[in-house]
Design a protein around this motif. Structure first.
Motif, PDB file in Angstrom:
ATOM      1  N   THR A  19      -7.263 -80.722 -65.041  1.00  0.00           N
ATOM      2  CA  THR A  19      -8.275 -81.424 -65.821  1.00  0.00           C
ATOM      3  C   THR A  19      -9.508 -80.546 -65.886  1.00  0.00           C
ATOM      4  O   THR A  19      -9.923 -79.977 -64.873  1.00  0.00           O
ATOM      5  CB  THR A  19      -8.638 -82.777 -65.166  1.00  0.00           C
ATOM      6  N   PHE A  20     -10.076 -80.431 -67.063  1.00  0.00           N
ATOM      7  CA  PHE A  20     -11.270 -79.603 -67.237  1.00  0.00           C
ATOM      8  C   PHE A  20     -12.528 -80.452 -67.108  1.00  0.00           C
ATOM      9  O   PHE A  20     -12.555 -81.621 -67.482  1.00  0.00           O
ATOM     10  CB  PHE A  20     -11.222 -78.890 -68.593  1.00  0.00           C
ATOM     11  N   GLU A  21     -13.563 -79.840 -66.552  1.00  0.00           N
ATOM     12  CA  GLU A  21     -14.843 -80.518 -66.361  1.00  0.00           C
ATOM     13  C   GLU A  21     -15.829 -80.083 -67.445  1.00  0.00           C
ATOM     14  O   GLU A  21     -15.597 -79.110 -68.160  1.00  0.00           O
ATOM     15  CB  GLU A  21     -15.410 -80.186 -64.969  1.00  0.00           C
ATOM     16  N   ASP A  22     -16.937 -80.805 -67.535  1.00  0.00           N
ATOM     17  CA  ASP A  22     -17.944 -80.517 -68.570  1.00  0.00           C
ATOM     18  C   ASP A  22     -18.518 -79.113 -68.444  1.00  0.00           C
ATOM     19  O   ASP A  22     -18.911 -78.500 -69.440  1.00  0.00           O
ATOM     20  CB  ASP A  22     -19.075 -81.550 -68.505  1.00  0.00           C
ATOM     21  N   ASP A  23     -18.579 -78.598 -67.211  1.00  0.00           N
ATOM     22  CA  ASP A  23     -19.155 -77.269 -67.003  1.00  0.00           C
ATOM     23  C   ASP A  23     -18.135 -76.141 -67.224  1.00  0.00           C
ATOM     24  O   ASP A  23     -18.421 -74.971 -66.964  1.00  0.00           O
ATOM     25  CB  ASP A  23     -19.761 -77.155 -65.607  1.00  0.00           C
ATOM     26  N   ARG A  28      -7.255 -79.217 -60.217  1.00  0.00           N
ATOM     27  CA  ARG A  28      -5.806 -79.336 -60.291  1.00  0.00           C
ATOM     28  C   ARG A  28      -5.342 -80.690 -59.786  1.00  0.00           C
ATOM     29  O   ARG A  28      -5.924 -81.262 -58.871  1.00  0.00           O
ATOM     30  CB  ARG A  28      -5.145 -78.218 -59.472  1.00  0.00           C
ATOM     31  N   GLY A  29      -4.270 -81.168 -60.375  1.00  0.00           N
ATOM     32  CA  GLY A  29      -3.693 -82.418 -59.924  1.00  0.00           C
ATOM     33  C   GLY A  29      -3.036 -82.263 -58.564  1.00  0.00           C
ATOM     34  O   GLY A  29      -2.741 -81.158 -58.119  1.00  0.00           O
ATOM     35  N   THR A  35       3.193 -80.797 -57.801  1.00  0.00           N
ATOM     36  CA  THR A  35       3.604 -79.650 -56.984  1.00  0.00           C
ATOM     37  C   THR A  35       4.943 -79.100 -57.453  1.00  0.00           C
ATOM     38  O   THR A  35       5.113 -77.890 -57.651  1.00  0.00           O
ATOM     39  CB  THR A  35       3.707 -80.061 -55.504  1.00  0.00           C
ATOM     40  N   ALA A  36       5.907 -80.000 -57.651  1.00  0.00           N
ATOM     41  CA  ALA A  36       7.250 -79.565 -58.035  1.00  0.00           C
ATOM     42  C   ALA A  36       7.249 -78.933 -59.417  1.00  0.00           C
ATOM     43  O   ALA A  36       7.831 -77.860 -59.623  1.00  0.00           O
ATOM     44  CB  ALA A  36       8.204 -80.756 -57.993  1.00  0.00           C
TER      45      ALA A  36
END
Length: 497
Positions: A19-23, A28-29, A35-36
């Motif tokens: 997921t990308f942030e505003d900055d 990462r999830g 993971t798999a």
């Protein structure tokens, strides 16, 4: 990153691995699935297609011009993510009306059919102009990625994209489609809630796959029976095969394991030790634990009612036992979930008022999602309560015993996916039988040390037998067998870590 001869691979899920942030930064999830699949994607020519979940995701996708974004893993692997931004109104109908609650409620037996659902034009439009549109958006992205590629393999995940496989197959009849459903698959009558047209679209979509996977043999049986009852198809129950149009659809069970090494690593962290210190400082003689989302399917209210009944019937445990419940608020924009959370808080207040003293609060309710805090509690519970009404797998039932250091006893609903693997060494309960659950709490708290240790050792052995890399490899082996394509070397535990 990949072998030259390996078939091109596309992964599809609603939520992506990042997921990308505003900055502009990226998070990462977590969890066994991410993971798999990250291990799989990092060692093959793979693109992971997912919905843009936030404005920052949509902005990053726009900046990439619709092209995949290169992602590097902490272990040096590399794969690509393609984020797809759908129309906001369409996505709302897709997610908040059809996927949740409509499909989620059907697949967890949550509808109170005497009162709901009332399917009107609003719900039909959400399916036609929401669920279908988002499925079309991601299907288009898949088709773009496999354009010009020979023997492509597409692995689709979960209930969000039941229509996508048929859309992809219509454009590319040669594609190999594999679909894993992470939630329960209910029996035939539960699906009759959906109007015929919608139900047929769902089934025709998922039957466009070459392989359909579930967590348990029970869900596999239910799916096969649904194909027979609702679609009138020829089904080989023993072989797990549905004959649909001119193809054979394999239906398989692949139980999802946890990443044991990653979980144990978290258990050794400094922040976990800080939570342990505070927990042990306040600990009574006995600790009962539940860690869940505040989801209707998790059956939280009956768990608290059973504890209330236990305290009433066994007053000798007064001031000696604490029930810690760490619940993550879930889907609070869905009215049924917001109301459920209010009912949870109200029942906790009633139980604490009825049994508590100035020095003792029987239930400690923590409404937050904090992995390290949960793992600290995993290490020191005497009883782990997992009493879900129905659950796809329930990884808490696996994580808790793995790190527990006190001979903790698991009370496990017979309707969780994990019960097929763990039931032998847990105290099995009917999740609707509050008296049975209260009795199980008493049995767990009075069980001898030797028997407790034997049960916990049995759970640990099962939980550590397979890892997420094995889960992926089992599916890849079936893809190789059915498709006859090279998918490169196995993922294995190292690649998935």
């Amino acid at each position: 990153m990949s072998t030259d001869t390996a078939a091109p691979l596309v992964l599809v899920s609603n939520r992506g691995p990042v997921t990308f942030e505003d900055d502009g930064s990226m998070s990462r999830g977590t969890g066994g699935l991410v993971t798999a699949l990250t291990g799989l994607a990092s060692h093959r020519d793979a693109v992971w297609i997912a919905s843009a979940m936030t404005p920052a995701d949509a902005k990053r996708a726009q900046e990439a011009g619709g092209r995949p974004i290169d992602i590097r893993t902490p272990t040096g692997g590399e794969y690509q993510v393609k984020l797809v931004a759908s129309d906001a109104e369409a996505y709302d109908g897709f997610y908040n009306i059809v996927a949740n609650p409509m499909l989620w409620f059907i697949q967890h037996y949550l509808w109170d059919l005497s009162n709901a659902p009332d399917i009107r034009r609003h719900e039909i439009d959400a399916f036609d102009y929401g669920y279908r549109v988002v499925n079309e958006d991601l299907a288009r992205a898949v088709i773009e990625e496999i354009d010009g590629r020979e023997h492509p393999v597409v692995m689709v995940h979960d209930y969000h994209f039941y229509l996508l496989p048929a859309l992809v197959r219509a454009a590319r009849p040669d594609v190999f489609l594999h679909h894993f459903v992470h939630i329960p698959w209910t029996q035939s009558d539960a699906w009759r809630v959906l109007p015929n047209r919608l139900r047929e679209e769902v089934f025709r979509g998922i039957l466009a796959n070459d392989i359909v996977g579930f967590h348990t043999r029970s869900y596999r049986r239910n799916f096969l029976q649904c194909c027979e009852d609702l679609m009138g198809l020829e089904v080989d129950h023993e072989a797990g095969v549905v004959r649909y149009e001119d193809r054979e659809v394999w239906v398989r069970a692949y139980p999802l394991p946890i990443d044991a090494r990653a979980t144990l690593q978290v258990a050794r962290s400094a922040r976990v030790r800080q939570f342990e210190t505070e927990l042990l400082r306040r600990r009574r003689d006995h600790l009962i634990l539940r860690v869940d989302r505040a989801d209707l399917s998790k059956n939280v209210l009956r768990g608290f009612s059973a504890f209330d009944l236990f305290l009433e019937q066994h007053p000798e445990f007064a001031e000696k036992v604490t029930f810690v419940a760490q619940l993550m608020p879930s889907r609070t924009d869905v009215p049924e979930y917001a109301e459920y959370l209010e009912r949870i808080e109200a029942l906790v207040a009633v139980v604490n008022h009825r049994h508590g003293t100035p020095d003792w609060m029987p239930i400690q309710l923590k409404l937050r999602d904090d992995l390290e805090e949960a793992v600290a509690a995993y290490k020191h519970y005497d009883v782990l309560l997992v009493n879900a009404m129905f659950d796809g797998m329930n990884l808490v039932a696996k994580e808790g015993p793995l790190v527990n250091e006190r001979g903790g006893v698991s009370i496990l609903s017979e309707n969780t996916g994990a019960h097929e693997e763990l039931g032998e060494f847990a105290l099995s309960v009917n999740p609707f039988d509050i008296q049975e659950l209260a009795d199980a709490i008493h049995s767990a708290l009075t069980m001898g040390e030797g028997r407790r240790a034997e049960r916990l050792d049995g759970l640990k052995a099962i939980v550590t037998e397979r890892d997420p890399g094995d889960w992926i490899d089992e599916q890849l082996a079936d893809i190789r067998k059915k498709a006859g394509v090279d998918l490169g070397p196995p993922v294995g535990p190292t690649a998935a870590a």
